[in-house]
Design a protein around this motif. Sequence first.
Motif: not given
Length: 230
Positions: A176, A179-181, A193-194, A197, A200
Motif C-alpha cells: 500500500e 501504491g497500486t501504480e 488502496t492508495d 501511497a 497520494r
Amino acid sequence: MSLARILAILAVAIASLAAIALLPHGELIQAIAALPLVGALVAAIFEIVRDQARRQHEVGLADSQHRFALAAGSHMASAAFDHHVAFCEEYVAEALAALRTLFREGPTREALQHSDRIHAIKQKHVLWITRDLESQLEPFEKALRKIGANELVAAKFPHSDGHQKRTTEMFKQFAEVLGTEHMGSEWDGEEITDSAAIGRVVSHLRDMLGVEELTTLRNAIIRQAISAVK
C-alpha cells in the motif's frame, strides 16, 4: 448614468409632452405622440437599474480585492506559506528516501527510522500544519511504522504466535505504501488502496501549497501579457 444620457432622455420626454399638448386630440395621434415619452421612461429606468448593478459589482469587487490583499499580503500569511513550503519540501524528501529504502530492501525495520525522521519534521513545523493535512498524511506514516515494527518483531521472534499474521500485514502495508501504480490492485487476494501511497502523499502536499492553482494563474497571466503585446 452620464449627464449626456440624462439630458437626451429629458429632451425626448419634453418633446413628447409638447407633442401631446400641441397635436390635435385623438386617440391614435395621442398614442403615437406618447410613444417617445414611454420609451424615455423605460430607458431611464433601464439606465438606473444598470448603474445600480454596476455599482454593486464594483463595490463587491473592491471588497474582494481588499480581502485578498489583506489575506495574501499580511505578514502572517507570508510566514505561513514559507513554513508550508519548507515543511512540504522536507517531508517529500524523507518520504522519497523511505520509498527508495523499501524498493531496495523490501519490508524492513529501517522504515521505523524514516518514520522517526518524518515525525521530527512534523514536530519542527507543528504550528503550521493543519489538522486536515495531518489526517491525510497519517495513513502513510502509520503504514511505515507498521512495516518497521512488524519486521523487527518477526526477525526477533520468528516462531512466536501471530508470526504469519504479522508477516502478511507487513507485506500488505508495504504494497500500500508503494501504491497500486507499482503493486497492482491486490496483494495476496486482498484489495490494495492508495490511501497510504507515496503518490497520494505528494498530491496532498501539492494541494496544500496550491501548486495547480498557482500554475494555472501564472499561465493565464502569461497568456494575457502575450495577447496585450500582440
